[in-house]
Design an enzyme around this catalytic site. Structure first.
Site: not given
Length: 299
Positions: A123, A234-235, A261, A281
């Protein structure tokens, strides 16, 4: 953390020779950066998604640059956490063929000491600048200057400093800025024309960088063999192309480890070649990767 799940994962980890890490905004939360979900998706009551578009920049480049001046300042104030450092150590192991695919633009993976040859910022980066002229291909990498122009000074803060101690802090006002006050392309300027620089990030509605995607494809389809393990960090991994990478690894017979999470109970139980580790994480990665990378000290 489930001890059996950890033991099973680490046993597979020690045998893995080709590993992919897919990183999202959740990894940078411990560094103090928001995920841009819900209320965190607002900046001075502007929806961040609305500002991260080519149309927004065309209509009001001054507004968009003030938003990105704040994002650059926030990212520079943040430091890589232990999760970033764990992946950096993994990226420098000679015996492991490893790449990180990050959806983050904060530059924390690059600043953690991650091997640049196997880091893909699909990105883009807040610290890359690109000329907006169709006649110019100027690109500048690793520009950490803040603010970029005198006119952008003071836009690094979302709220007025004098109001931060109150229950309802006031937003700092958005400036009306001329194009000439915004970051300028040095190549165009030297030829006597004026072209604004833009942040080197992929905005909504734009294509991801083809060269990076091709190199990732080459890694996934390498003659060296299939990928043994993909770390989803985290995704949610549900948006293209992230979801395709997870599916492709699984189709090749590789295993999946999720660090987030928010995880389904079935994933925590470690069924069907998927291990789930629920929590931060940044704290989980140093623990679960320790058999390969050793101890990760506090940054």
């Amino acid at each position: 953390m489930n001890k059996q799940t950890l033991a099973e994962f680490q046993e597979h980890l020690k045998k893995s020779r080709r590993i992919v890490a897919l990183v999202g905004a959740g990894l940078s939360v411990s560094s103090g950066l928001p995920t841009f979900r819900g209320a965190e998706g607002l900046w001075k009551n502007f929806n961040m998604i609305d500002l991260a578009t080519p149309d927004a920049f065309y209509i009001d480049p001054g507004l968009v640059w003030q938003f990105y001046s704040w994002r650059r300042y926030s990212a520079l104030a943040a430091k890589p956490n232990r999760g970033h450092l764990a992946l950096a150590k993994l990226s420098n192991l000679p015996q492991t063929n490893f790449i990180t695919i990050t959806q983050n633009v904060d530059g924390l993976s690059a600043r953690s000491g991650h091997n640049s040859d196997n880091l893909y910022e699909i990105h883009g980066s807040l610290f890359t600048l690109k000329c907006t002229s169709f006649m110019c291909n100027y690109i500048e990498y690793n520009n950490f200057k803040a603010p970029l122009t005198p006119a952008l000074r003071g836009t690094e803060h979302e709220f007025l400093k004098s109001s931060l101690d109150s229950e309802s802090p006031e937003f700092s006002p958005v400036k009306q800025m001329k194009d000439s006050e915004l970051p300028q392309c040095p190549v165009c300027k030297s030829s006597g024309t004026q072209s604004i620089l833009r942040p080197g990030v992929v905005w909504f509605g734009e294509s991801l960088p083809m060269q990076e995607l091709n190199e990732i494809d080459d890694f996934l389809e390498s003659e060296e063999g299939p990928v043994d393990l993909i770390l989803v960090i985290g995704t949610s991994g549900t948006v293209y192309p992230a979801n395709s990478y997870v599916d492709r690894v699984r189709l090749q017979g590789g295993k999946v480890a999720i660090f987030n999470t928010d995880i389904d109970e079935s994933e925590i139980e470690g069924k069907d070649g998927v291990w789930g580790f629920k929590g931060d994480a940044a704290e989980l990665l140093p623990v679960v990767l320790e058999p390969l990378i050793g101890e990760v000290k506090q940054p």
